[in-house]
Enzyme design. Sequence first.
Site, PDB file in Angstrom:
ATOM      1  N   CYS A  53      70.355  91.115  86.692  1.00 15.64           N
ATOM      2  CA  CYS A  53      70.458  91.326  85.356  1.00 15.64           C
ATOM      3  C   CYS A  53      69.294  92.163  84.583  1.00 15.64           C
ATOM      4  O   CYS A  53      69.419  93.124  84.093  1.00 15.64           O
ATOM      5  CB  CYS A  53      70.886  90.031  84.428  1.00 15.64           C
ATOM      6  SG  CYS A  53      72.400  89.112  84.886  1.00 15.64           S
ATOM      7  N   ASP A 318      76.194  95.640  83.359  1.00 18.68           N
ATOM      8  CA  ASP A 318      75.090  95.863  84.138  1.00 18.68           C
ATOM      9  C   ASP A 318      75.351  96.002  85.417  1.00 18.68           C
ATOM     10  O   ASP A 318      74.229  96.417  86.157  1.00 18.68           O
ATOM     11  CB  ASP A 318      74.053  94.557  83.630  1.00 18.68           C
ATOM     12  CG  ASP A 318      74.802  93.313  83.656  1.00 18.68           C
ATOM     13  OD1 ASP A 318      75.782  93.083  84.207  1.00 18.68           O
ATOM     14  OD2 ASP A 318      74.009  92.209  83.308  1.00 18.68           O
TER      15      ASP A 318
END
Length: 513
Positions: A53, A318
């Site tokens: 992330c 993401d």
Amino acid sequence: MTVQKNVLLVTIDQLRADCLIGALAEHVDLPNLRALMQDATSFYQHYTVTSPCGPARISMLTGQYAMNHRSVRNGTPLRHDTLNIATEMRKAGYLPMLFGYTDTAADPRVHDPKDPAVQTYEYPMNGFHEMLEMRMEMSYPWRAHLKKKGYSFEGYENIYKPICPKDRAPEIGDPAFFKAEDSDTAFLTDRFLETISGYETENWFAHLTYIRPHWPLIAPEPYNRMYNPATLPMPVRAETAEKAAALHPFMGPAQCKETPESPCLGFPGFEINDATTQSARAVYLGLVSEVDLHIGRVLSFLKESGQYETTMVIVTSDHGELLGDHHAWGKKSVFDAAYHIPLIIRLPCNAEQAGTQVTKPTESIDLMPTILEWIGQEIPNSVDGRSLMPLLKKTMPEDWRDYTFSEFDFADIKTPTVWQEALGTDASESTLSILRDERFTLVEFACELPTILFDHTAAGEFENVAEQSEYQPDLIRLMRQLLRHRMRNMDHTLSLDQITKSGPIRQSRNRSN
């Protein structure tokens, strides 16, 4: 600024591309995202340049490859003076509003050790104005909301534990203890809509980031059992985990690194088998459908408030999620499911391109220059990505890239990872690079591990053909391409500046990757 130009950048955490374009698409109900696709341009070969992330979001928001910004793990600091989409939007007169999180670890050189900024890897990126703190491990406003609504819980971790009948143990698919109207996804959307309605007369830039369908895999009713596990396709995988691990020394530890057991709290005795795998995949898709509902609310607001034709809408993720593919979970991998992500862009006054698809390779670092070009702001030389504006206008540049590039760092500073323990690698050599073209995927390691080469016209990700003699010309070609790519994209923050007797001069970067 006389012509209103708003920008809404929506990021859905851990969303696989094939939920919209691929194997899972026909098994998940996403009416609002599909309607947006019919009104926008969809990018079918879009990849994040890194994972997990924190690094992925930093690359997307700085336009830089991880090899340049070097925030390569969750918790690795980002240099405080790194230019990003927020700093550059401010130069254009925009207030960069953050609803959610950027997962940025702050630079400890400019903060006291006791500063809260260096007590979490989830700090907002420099330049953003945090309108609502909504972080995976914090989310204090959401906690307060739940308490105000009368929910009782002891400790934040209990929010992610399910409720179930007292006569049996908890099961994957049991619901969250809060109602759907009070979920983190609903709360974030509510607060965004309450706030952004006050900016109708302003040019605004908002980054709206949804936590779901990121783990823990627990959903409120009805999303917890929206999909029947028995009707879902099984993961793409070898017959056994042992056979999958035999593909390459990297694969065995990858099966152990992330499993549904650790993030699915409240399920004692969790076992990885077909039943739990399919149940977990069903909850994941339910969470995706929940996000879709609330994105629909956001799009409806834009239309009803008359801002749909003044707002560039970008919806992406993401990184991806393996969901049991190759007997692995999460996003710390070499396989496409961890990197192939959706990208939908609706450009105002671009009706002739509504519903079109771009099949040329694009990368997550392309979003920052795309936004900056649209609003007329200069793109810094530090940016490695290329603006997608020509592709949105169907004017494909002749020199557009024909491959994508990604990186993954599999080390940890505090505690050695399963890879470091199994492979005996140190922090500097625990890294890999991935190059994908139309036919092949090349994976090269910094440590003494065999090269991986997948041929997608043959067995694809189920066979490493790097040692086969007939593939040696392609292997050499791709390795040279990988080396050249890294050489051409070394950090250009200041490399095209020069100090002269007349003062500093600068050459604008040619971003032909």
